[in-house]
Write a protein that holds these residues in place. Structure first.
Motif, PDB file in Angstrom:
ATOM      1  N   PHE A  32       0.825  -1.211   0.000  1.00 17.99           N
ATOM      2  CA  PHE A  32       0.000   0.000   0.000  1.00 17.99           C
ATOM      3  C   PHE A  32       0.856   1.257   0.000  1.00 17.99           C
ATOM      4  O   PHE A  32       0.346   2.350  -0.189  1.00 17.99           O
ATOM      5  N   GLY A  33       2.125   1.120   0.204  1.00 20.64           N
ATOM      6  CA  GLY A  33       3.073   2.240   0.227  1.00 20.64           C
ATOM      7  C   GLY A  33       3.945   2.165  -0.997  1.00 20.64           C
ATOM      8  O   GLY A  33       3.421   2.133  -2.108  1.00 20.64           O
ATOM      9  N   PRO A  34       5.210   2.106  -0.819  1.00 22.29           N
ATOM     10  CA  PRO A  34       5.876   2.058   0.477  1.00 22.29           C
ATOM     11  C   PRO A  34       5.876   3.439   1.140  1.00 22.29           C
ATOM     12  O   PRO A  34       5.764   4.456   0.486  1.00 22.29           O
ATOM     13  N   PHE A  35       5.988   3.417   2.463  1.00 25.82           N
ATOM     14  CA  PHE A  35       5.964   4.630   3.261  1.00 25.82           C
ATOM     15  C   PHE A  35       7.339   4.895   3.842  1.00 25.82           C
ATOM     16  O   PHE A  35       8.037   3.965   4.230  1.00 25.82           O
ATOM     17  N   GLU A  36       7.724   6.153   3.889  1.00 25.69           N
ATOM     18  CA  GLU A  36       8.906   6.582   4.631  1.00 25.69           C
ATOM     19  C   GLU A  36       8.401   7.277   5.874  1.00 25.69           C
ATOM     20  O   GLU A  36       7.647   8.249   5.788  1.00 25.69           O
ATOM     21  N   ILE A  37       8.792   6.774   7.027  1.00 27.67           N
ATOM     22  CA  ILE A  37       8.274   7.268   8.298  1.00 27.67           C
ATOM     23  C   ILE A  37       9.320   8.149   8.974  1.00 27.67           C
ATOM     24  O   ILE A  37      10.469   7.764   9.115  1.00 27.67           O
ATOM     25  N   GLN A  38       8.884   9.333   9.382  1.00 31.34           N
ATOM     26  CA  GLN A  38       9.717  10.227  10.184  1.00 31.34           C
ATOM     27  C   GLN A  38       9.041  10.395  11.526  1.00 31.34           C
ATOM     28  O   GLN A  38       7.895  10.861  11.586  1.00 31.34           O
ATOM     29  N   LEU A  39       9.705  10.005  12.596  1.00 31.52           N
ATOM     30  CA  LEU A  39       9.167  10.175  13.939  1.00 31.52           C
ATOM     31  C   LEU A  39       9.678  11.503  14.486  1.00 31.52           C
ATOM     32  O   LEU A  39      10.882  11.709  14.620  1.00 31.52           O
ATOM     33  N   ILE A  40       8.771  12.411  14.778  1.00 32.46           N
ATOM     34  CA  ILE A  40       9.137  13.730  15.295  1.00 32.46           C
ATOM     35  C   ILE A  40       8.221  14.022  16.479  1.00 32.46           C
ATOM     36  O   ILE A  40       7.017  14.211  16.306  1.00 32.46           O
TER      37      ILE A  40
END
Length: 144
Positions: A32-40
């Motif tokens: 469904f992505g791909p997703f790049e995740i940034q945790l902030i």
């Protein structure tokens, strides 16, 4: 048949909450992505990210302090909003949906197998609504 819609190579996701490494890995590899995740988690860094308009979606935590509402008000019109709440109270959920959130989740939903689908569906719903607003604002005779 309509031409296929061009999709981003990777969907940029900003999360204000911590996600287990296994969830991040699953989202990054999802069909469904791909997703790049940034945790902030820091408010100032999150505000900079949002004002830059560099995210396709924001996963925002509503801790009841009112800070989530202020952050949501800073969203770029191109950013889909998913809100994490502690309890699914109908009044709170409906308030978020009326403010433009594409989905309201419990923390447990972040690790559910359906999270990638929910995230992509939120992005697509937001994109369709934005495109409809833009089409409505376009003069059909001039294209402006």
């Amino acid at each position: 048949m309509a031409a296929p819609i061009h999709h981003a190579t990777h969907w940029q996701i900003t999360a204000q909450t911590t996600l287990p490494d296994v969830v991040i890995a699953a989202l990054e590899a999802s069909a469904f992505g791909p997703f790049e995740i940034q945790l902030i988690e820091a408010r100032e860094a999150l505000m900079r990210q949002l004002s830059a308009g560099a995210s396709d979606a924001l996963i925002l935590v509503d801790d009841g302090s009112g800070d989530a509402l202020a952050l949501a008000g800073e969203l770029s019109p191109d950013t889909a909003l998913l809100v994490v709440v502690s309890k699914l109270r109908p009044a709170s959920v409906l308030d978020w949906l009326q403010r433009g959130a594409q989905d309201v989740l419990l923390r447990a939903d972040l690790v559910a197998p359906s999270m990638a689908l929910r995230l992509r569906a939120a992005i697509e719903r937001h994109r369709l609504a934005r495109d409809a607003r833009m089409a409505y604002a376009t003069d059909l005779d001039t294209g402006l």
